[in-house]
Design a protein around this motif. Structure first.
Motif, mmCIF file in Angstrom:
data_model
loop_
_atom_site.group_PDB
_atom_site.id
_atom_site.type_symbol
_atom_site.label_atom_id
_atom_site.label_comp_id
_atom_site.label_asym_id
_atom_site.label_seq_id
_atom_site.Cartn_x
_atom_site.Cartn_y
_atom_site.Cartn_z
ATOM 1 N N VAL A 1 15.666 57.878 44.748
ATOM 2 C CA VAL A 1 14.827 57.121 43.806
ATOM 3 C C VAL A 1 14.231 55.905 44.516
ATOM 4 C CG1 VAL A 1 14.842 55.741 41.702
ATOM 5 C CG2 VAL A 1 16.012 57.935 41.742
ATOM 6 N N ASP A 2 15.047 55.248 45.352
ATOM 7 C CA ASP A 2 14.556 54.098 46.119
ATOM 8 C C ASP A 2 13.292 54.485 46.895
ATOM 9 O OD1 ASP A 2 16.606 52.514 45.293
ATOM 10 O OD2 ASP A 2 17.786 52.673 47.130
ATOM 11 N N SER B 1 24.958 58.881 44.836
ATOM 12 C CA SER B 1 24.469 58.042 45.936
ATOM 13 C C SER B 1 23.150 58.575 46.478
ATOM 14 C CB SER B 1 25.484 57.984 47.082
ATOM 15 O OG SER B 1 26.749 57.726 46.590
ATOM 16 N N LEU C 1 10.256 55.225 44.664
ATOM 17 C CA LEU C 1 9.620 54.005 44.146
ATOM 18 C C LEU C 1 8.783 53.331 45.230
ATOM 19 C CD1 LEU C 1 12.565 52.543 42.026
ATOM 20 C CD2 LEU C 1 10.423 53.502 41.161
ATOM 21 N N ALA D 1 20.322 58.020 43.960
ATOM 22 C CA ALA D 1 19.898 56.620 43.931
ATOM 23 C C ALA D 1 19.037 56.308 45.147
ATOM 24 C CB ALA D 1 21.119 55.704 43.901
ATOM 25 N N SER D 2 19.463 56.795 46.305
ATOM 26 C CA SER D 2 18.716 56.527 47.525
ATOM 27 C C SER D 2 17.357 57.234 47.489
ATOM 28 C CB SER D 2 19.590 56.971 48.703
ATOM 29 O OG SER D 2 18.836 57.249 49.797
#
Lengths: 115, 407
Positions: A92-93, A86, A96, A89-90
């Motif tokens: 990476v957000d 989690s 980006l 992923a956060s």
């Protein structure tokens, strides 16, 4: 003559009717069969009673497979993997999104250099 | 905003860069606030195409970047003056570079999702090809939405036996918030736009029905929307698609979801109709959409509701509150027709709405002004179908459409 005739008539009748001894045997056989059927019926009744009694009993909890308690060290590892996934992923957000803003800044420098 | 298309075999890569005044937060045409996740996406076509008209590339790109463009859009190829004018007039955005001629095509394709509404359109236009958008994961964005079974929907579309073009794209992952999805509703056509020259397309038919087109849809509640900016022929998107030679066609724009449900389920496409995005072997029966569509389905068949969802479940929470509701006309229609509605998750809503069969019978007929919006080449076919299969609203019933939300 009359005597002979009487004998002939009796023989003729006897040939057509079942003798008393045979009647007795037949009645005994039937009685035996009735008694056997009675015993079977009693047996079936007993079975029905047992089934009824079983149905009337409160339903006990279904038999389940013994619950396997996972090793706490293993669940800790799973929790940690989930947390890491989690958070990654956060992260990476945000990476980006920062990349978009970084390109915007680069383009602005180019634009200012051109003017 | 500056956009660049790079073809690589059958895949078209779209990259975009923010201008100094643009930001990560944007607004969709329907008012929804959205946040950008990443500035690239790709569209995979079923085959390599020789070349794509710049207006089609611009249209496809605009369906993705429009929410975040504040002042100016710069395309990588010159677009026709008509297309530039449509963007400038519709959004107040400067467009460049401009040059080159407009495009045109002949055939009408159906933007086919596999749901009841687009299946109804496919039933009305039995010879039109289908174009299906399939979501695929984005290589850079973590996918938290693996329960979304776009592969199942694509397989069902293939089983219809119709002429079908499947385009695969990760463009929905350019949206970080509220969740991955079309940046603009029209982004579902991005693949169709790129294939439009190849397929000789001169129009795109959608499954948007009476509620979405004229009654405010899910987001504008209880409002008559003749000027719907997304779907009206003369709205900003309508004019843009027209300029790209792909006018928006809404064959079921005049009928309710009850009618599209009936048309879809009485058509040959019935076995392939699927409105649920989650189910594998069949609809999941657990999501809010399954519950909503089951209400309509039960109403059409005049039978009790078949659902395991109870009023206590989170997906049924909104029906425990007083109206207004999104798609309220169909809630009224369902509550008036489903036997035993009081004991279902819609019991509370039914009590608030007090709808009857009489008060909702206007939803059984076709709203004529919707047909007037259909471009000439296809209007007659749709009108004839509606006359035969549905019937038209009376003047009084048409007034119910115009007064929607006023009473």
């Amino acid at each position: 003559m009359a005597k002979r005739l009487r004998r002939a008539v009796r023989a003729w009748f006897d040939a057509r009717y079942i003798p008393r001894a045979e009647h007795r045997d037949a009645v005994r056989d039937i009685l035996w069969e009735v008694q056997a059927a009675g015993r079977e019926l009693a047996e079936l009744r007993r079975e029905v009673e047992t089934m009824r009694a079983r149905l009337a009993k409160p339903v006990t909890a279904p038999v389940t497979a013994p619950v396997k308690v996972p090793d706490p060290r293993q669940t800790a590892r799973w929790d940690d993997a989930h947390r890491l996934a989690s958070e990654t992923a956060s992260a990476v957000d945000h990476l980006l999104q920062n990349e978009i803003l970084l390109w915007q800044a680069v383009d602005r420098i180019d634009l200012e250099g051109a003017t | 905003m500056r956009v660049t298309w790079k073809p690589d075999g059958d895949v078209w890569h779209l990259g975009f860069r923010l201008d100094p005044e643009d930001g990560l937060d944007g607004t969709v045409t329907d008012g929804q606030a959205v946040r950008l996740a990443t500035n690239s996406c790709r569209i995979q076509l079923p085959r390599r195409v020789a070349d794509v008209h710049p207006d089609l590339l611009a249209l496809a790109a605009w369906t993705v970047v429009a929410p975040w463009t504040t002042r100016r859009i710069t395309f990588d190829r010159p677009v026709s003056p008509d297309l530039a004018a449509a963007v400038e007039r519709g959004w107040g955005i400067e467009v460049g570079p401009v040059g080159g001629g407009p495009r045109a095509g002949g055939r009408l394709a159906i933007s086919y999702s596999g749901g009841a509404d687009s299946a109804a359109v496919a039933a009305i236009l039995p010879d039109s090809p289908l174009v299906h958008f399939q979501r695929v994961p984005h290589p850079r964005v973590p996918n938290r939405w693996t329960h979304y079974r776009s592969d199942v929907l694509a397989k069902l579309a293939a089983r219809t036996g119709r002429e079908l073009t499947i385009t695969r794209s990760d463009l929905e992952f350019t949206l970080a918030e509220p969740r991955p999805g079309y940046p603009e509703h029209h982004a579902v056509t991005a693949g169709a736009a790129l294939m439009a020259d190849e397929l000789d397309l001169g129009g795109l038919a959608f499954g948007y029905e009476l509620g979405s087109r004229w009654l405010g849809g899910g987001r504008y509640l209880l409002r008559y929307t003749p000027d719907n900016p997304m779907w009206s022929g003369d709205g900003r998107w309508g004019r843009l698609f027209q300029a790209a030679g792909l006018p928006i066609v809404l064959p079921v724009g005049g009928v309710s979801e009850a009618m599209t449900m009936r048309l879809a389920l009485t058509s040959e496409l019935r076995p392939y109709v699927r409105w649920c995005l989650r189910g594998d072997g069949g609809p999941c029966g657990e999501c809010g959409k399954c519950l909503y569509k089951e209400l309509i389905h039960a109403a059409v068949e005049r039978r009790p509701l078949k659902t395991a969802i109870t009023a206590a479940r989170p997906v049924a929470a909104k029906w425990q509150k007083p109206p207004p509701y999104g798609g309220q006309e169909m809630i009224e229609y369902g509550c008036a027709r489903v036997p035993g509605i009081e004991t279902t998750p819609f019991g509370v809503a039914a009590g608030h709405l007090g709808a009857t069969v009489e008060s909702t019978s206007w939803l059984d007929h076709c709203y004529r002004p919707a047909l007037e919006e259909i471009p000439d080449p296809w209007r007659k076919q749709v009108t004839d179908f509606m006359a035969e299969e549905v019937g038209f609203m009376t003047e009084d019933e048409e007034r119910r459409v115009r007064d929607w939300g006023q009473a």
